[in-house]
Structure formats: structure tokens, C-alpha cells
Design an enzyme around this catalytic site. Structure first.
Site, mmCIF file in Angstrom:
data_model
loop_
_atom_site.group_PDB
_atom_site.id
_atom_site.type_symbol
_atom_site.label_atom_id
_atom_site.label_comp_id
_atom_site.label_asym_id
_atom_site.label_seq_id
_atom_site.Cartn_x
_atom_site.Cartn_y
_atom_site.Cartn_z
ATOM 1 N N ARG A 1 -5.190 7.158 2.771
ATOM 2 C CA ARG A 1 -3.882 6.830 2.193
ATOM 3 C C ARG A 1 -3.298 7.966 1.360
ATOM 4 O O ARG A 1 -2.095 7.969 1.057
ATOM 5 C CB ARG A 1 -4.015 5.573 1.323
ATOM 6 N N ASP B 1 5.515 -4.883 6.075
ATOM 7 C CA ASP B 1 6.167 -6.136 6.489
ATOM 8 C C ASP B 1 6.229 -7.183 5.377
ATOM 9 O O ASP B 1 7.228 -7.897 5.255
ATOM 10 C CB ASP B 1 5.541 -6.703 7.770
ATOM 11 N N ARG C 1 -5.600 -2.579 8.789
ATOM 12 C CA ARG C 1 -5.555 -4.028 8.540
ATOM 13 C C ARG C 1 -5.878 -4.793 9.827
ATOM 14 O O ARG C 1 -6.940 -4.592 10.376
ATOM 15 C CB ARG C 1 -4.187 -4.430 7.995
ATOM 16 N N SER D 1 6.527 -6.561 2.200
ATOM 17 C CA SER D 1 7.601 -6.113 1.301
ATOM 18 C C SER D 1 8.967 -6.428 1.904
ATOM 19 O O SER D 1 9.917 -6.777 1.199
ATOM 20 C CB SER D 1 7.499 -4.602 1.071
ATOM 21 N N LYS E 1 -24.081 15.153 27.018
ATOM 22 C CA LYS E 1 -23.104 15.267 25.938
ATOM 23 C C LYS E 1 -23.860 15.312 24.619
ATOM 24 O O LYS E 1 -24.758 14.483 24.392
ATOM 25 C CB LYS E 1 -22.203 14.027 25.948
ATOM 26 N N ASP F 1 2.435 -0.766 11.698
ATOM 27 C CA ASP F 1 2.391 -2.092 12.330
ATOM 28 C C ASP F 1 3.701 -2.867 12.186
ATOM 29 O O ASP F 1 3.715 -4.087 12.277
ATOM 30 C CB ASP F 1 1.226 -2.898 11.728
ATOM 31 N N ARG G 1 0.860 -5.176 -5.088
ATOM 32 C CA ARG G 1 0.983 -6.243 -4.082
ATOM 33 C C ARG G 1 1.292 -7.518 -4.864
ATOM 34 O O ARG G 1 0.396 -8.117 -5.452
ATOM 35 C CB ARG G 1 -0.317 -6.402 -3.304
ATOM 36 N N ASP H 1 -0.248 1.974 8.377
ATOM 37 C CA ASP H 1 -0.725 1.142 9.497
ATOM 38 C C ASP H 1 0.155 1.224 10.749
ATOM 39 O O ASP H 1 -0.298 0.877 11.839
ATOM 40 C CB ASP H 1 -0.819 -0.334 9.072
ATOM 41 N N GLY I 1 0.834 -1.218 0.000
ATOM 42 C CA GLY I 1 0.000 0.000 0.000
ATOM 43 C C GLY I 1 0.858 1.254 0.000
ATOM 44 O O GLY I 1 1.835 1.334 0.739
ATOM 45 N N THR J 1 4.159 2.553 5.534
ATOM 46 C CA THR J 1 2.775 2.070 5.602
ATOM 47 C C THR J 1 2.011 2.954 6.581
ATOM 48 O O THR J 1 2.549 3.320 7.629
ATOM 49 C CB THR J 1 2.671 0.599 6.074
ATOM 50 N N HIS K 1 -9.985 4.770 1.537
ATOM 51 C CA HIS K 1 -8.669 5.105 0.971
ATOM 52 C C HIS K 1 -8.316 6.590 1.034
ATOM 53 O O HIS K 1 -7.175 6.950 0.720
ATOM 54 C CB HIS K 1 -8.577 4.588 -0.466
HETATM 55 O O1 F6P Z 1 -1.627 -1.552 4.538
HETATM 56 C C1 F6P Z 1 -2.218 -0.344 4.214
HETATM 57 C C2 F6P Z 1 -3.690 -0.496 3.987
HETATM 58 O O2 F6P Z 1 -4.229 0.764 3.671
HETATM 59 C C3 F6P Z 1 -4.474 -1.133 5.135
HETATM 60 O O3 F6P Z 1 -4.748 -0.249 6.178
HETATM 61 C C4 F6P Z 1 -5.698 -1.648 4.431
HETATM 62 O O4 F6P Z 1 -6.286 -2.728 5.114
HETATM 63 C C5 F6P Z 1 -5.140 -2.092 3.100
HETATM 64 O O5 F6P Z 1 -3.941 -1.361 2.899
HETATM 65 C C6 F6P Z 1 -6.052 -1.852 1.918
HETATM 66 O O6 F6P Z 1 -5.473 -2.415 0.816
HETATM 67 P P1 F6P Z 1 -5.920 -2.127 -0.694
HETATM 68 O O7 F6P Z 1 -5.490 -0.724 -1.021
HETATM 69 O O8 F6P Z 1 -5.183 -3.143 -1.476
HETATM 70 O O9 F6P Z 1 -7.391 -2.241 -0.728
#
Ligand code: F6P
Length: 320
Positions: A253, A104, A172, A106, A214, A130, A73, A128, A11, A126, A250
Site C-alpha cells: 500500500r 466502493d 480483499r 466510500s 525449472k 475492484d 474506515r 485493489d 485504505g 484503491t 501492507h
Molecule cells: O482495500 C485495500 C486493502 O489494502 C485490501 O487489499 C486489504 O484487504 C485491506 O485493504 C486491508 O485493510 P486494513 O489496512 O484495514 O488492514
């Protein structure tokens, strides 16, 4: 070493372009030829992704999200025959060192190429966050800020209508994005895959908020923690309140990288080249105690990042 190559994989993440710029410019400044490989490991395996880089090739990209090298990917790297083919291709091109920017998966591909005699260095990219062995990855800070922007916007409309909002974010199988954005955004509940949640407890928290008048509540849900639409139904069964669901997707991202991600990309990119020139291989550039240092790829491949339970408790405590 005379020639190196770089690729981005998995990603995309904001700040990858800053890393690409740094690798290319540091490499050329040190007298190396630098090649880019488009579409990650797919471009390497197909052999059609190779491009030559000059200083000017990476002008005007530091502020752009995504990756100018394109990404994919590619599962082929998990096949030994494909890996051999990839190394043969790199050797034919005279490439002695490879920088892989990605997550990870990659890094697993990079490490496997390293075992076949190519010097490899990873850069953690990434949203994430992670990757075991580094406190932060390129793209995470920008994504957290993008989520915060969404939380702020949702708050305006949630307050006006006195509604509960469920916001699903990426990550993820992990909850780092949800936790950081939840703490920074003051979310009433944060659901992450690392910590089991009890729907009644989530509803109790919401009820406590409603009782003290609230105007709204935000529940931040990591995509791996729960199905937000089912969650919506479960909450509605238990509480008489208006609930709405937003899946951010997305949007998290993309976008211009934050200063943090540009700085990290620039510093990690330069360090990756320096490590190759020192003859090192099998490392990635990680953040440890706030410093950027070489970390063994093995640490990421064979270890899981420990979720910061204390930070999670703090987030819930402050949102009480
Ligand atoms: O690893 C980054 C990420 O954005 C994750 O948070 C998400 O689950 C995944 O990629 C989505 O992947 P794709 O863009 O292939 O749908």
C-alpha cells in the site's frame, strides 16, 4: 458554487496525494475555496477534521504515498442519522460540493450524501482495482510494481535454493492484483477468489516445471483465494520439494506513486472539480476504453466488476 471540500476514505493508495493536489489547485484556480476533511467520513461526522487549503498546502506531495488528509474506515455513513448530521455540518460550513477519494464503500457513503442534497463526485482510489465502471483505480499500478519487485527478489533466492515460493498479495475479495502481477512476473500459478482452483492441478503444474529442470516456481495467491499456510501444507503433502511462504502485506500500500498513478490522480482530481462546477453530482471519474470519463456512482454501487477470465487463461498458458 463557491466552496468545495474533499476527503480520502478507506485504505490509502499511492497517487491519492496527486489527486488531492489537483483538486486543491484546480479549485483555487477556478476561484473556489477548498477545504480538506481529515480522517475521511470520521472527520466529517466528528466535525473536527476540517482544514483550509491554499495553493502551498499541497506543495511537495505529488511524489508521496499515502494521503496527507489521513483516512479511516468509518461505518457511521451507513446510518441515516449520521448522514443527516454530516450534511448539516457541510451546509453549516457553506460547502456545496464534496469530492470523495476512495473505494466502493466510500462511494456508497458519497452517494448517500448526494441523495441528501450535497453535490458529490468520487475518485477511485484503491490498490485493489475492484471498482465496477473503471478499468483502473489510483494506486493499482504502483502496487502491482511493488509486488513485481518482490517477485523479482524472491526469484533470486528461489533459484539459488531451487525452491517453490508462495507469495500472498492483497486484493480483499478480488484477484486483480494477483492476476496483473502474476502475468507481468511470469508466476507459475495464480490463485484468485474469482476462479476455483484444484490443488492437484496446481501441483501438476509444479511437477511439470520440476521435470523440465525449472530451478524455481512462484505461486501468486490473492489473499481472498486461499490460506497460504494451509496451501503450503497441502503442496508439501503432494510434492517432495522445499516450499516457502511470503505474505507481502501492507508494503503493497505504501511507496512513491508510479507515473501512471500520478497522472491518473492529477487528471481525475482536475476533472472532479470541473464536474462539480458544471453542476454535476453522483458521478465518479472512471477509466473507460483508456479515457478518463464521468461514470455514474450507481454503476459501482450496484454492479460487480467482471473478472478478465481471458487474461487469467493467458497468464497460465504463458507460464506452462
Ligand atoms: O482495500 C485495500 C486493502 O489494502 C485490501 O487489499 C486489504 O484487504 C485491506 O485493504 C486491508 O485493510 P486494513 O489496512 O484495514 O488492514
Amino acid at each position: 458554487m463557491k466552496k468545495i471540500a474533499l476527503l480520502s476514505s478507506g485504505g490509502d493508495a499511492p497517487g491519492m496525494n496527486a489527486a488531492i493536489r489537483a483538486i486543491v489547485r484546480r479549485g483555487i484556480n477556478k476561484g473556489l475555496s477548498v477545504q480538506g476533511i481529515q480522517r475521511g467520513f470520521a472527520g466529517l461526522l466528528n466535525g473536527n477534521g476540517f482544514i483550509d487549503f491554499e495553493m502551498g498546502s499541497v506543495a511537495d506531495i505529488i511524489h508521496r504515498g499515502g494521503t496527507i488528509l489521513l483516512t479511516a474506515r468509518e461505518q457511521g455513513m451507513f446510518d441515516a442519522a449520521f448522514r443527516k448530521k454530516a450534511v448539516k455540518r457541510l451546509k453549516e460550513e457553506g460547502i456545496e460540493g464534496l469530492v470523495v477519494i476512495g473505494g466502493d464503500g466510500s462511494f456508497q457513503g458519497a452517494n448517500a450524501l448526494g441523495e441528501l442534497g450535497i453535490k458529490v463526485i468520487g475518485i477511485p482510489g484503491t490498490i485493489d482495482n475492484d471498482i465496477n465502471g473503471t478499468e483502473q483505480t489510483i494506486g493499482f499500478d504502483t502496487a502491482v510494481n511493488t509486488i513485481l519487485d518482490a517477485v523479482n527478489r524472491l526469484r533470486d533466492t528461489a533459484t539459488s535454493h531451487e525452491r517453490i515460493f508462495i507469495l500472498e498479495v492483497m486484493g480483499r475479495k478480488t484477484g486483480y492484483l494477483a492476476l496483473s502481477a502474476g502475468l507481468a512476473g511470469g508466476a507459475e500459478s495464480i490463485l484468485v477468489p474469482e476462479i476455483e482452483f484444484d490443488i492437484d492441478e496446481v501441483c501438476d503444474r509444479l511437477m511439470r516445471g520440476i521435470e523440465r529442470l525449472k530451478a524455481h516456481s512462484i505461486i501468486l495467491v490473492a489473499e481472498g483465494a486461499a490460506d497460504v499456510f494451509k496451501l503450503n501444507g497441502e503442496i508439501k503433502k503432494r510434492i517432495k520439494a522445499e516450499v516457502r511462504v511470503t505474505v507481502l502485506g501492507h508494503i503493497q500500500r505504501g511507496g512513491s506513486p508510479s507515473a501512471v498513478d500520478r497522472l491518473m490522480g492529477s487528471r481525475m482530481g482536475a476533472m472532479a472539480v470541473d464536474l462539480l462546477l458544471e453542476g454535476k453530482s453522483g458521478y465518479f471519474t472512471g477509466v473507460v476504453d483508456g479515457e478518463i470519463v464521468p461514470v455514474l456512482l450507481d454503476l459501482c454501487i450496484n454492479g460487480n466488476k467482471i473478472f478478465p477470465d481471458e487474461l487469467y487463461k493467458l497468464a497460465l498458458d504463458l507460464a506452462r
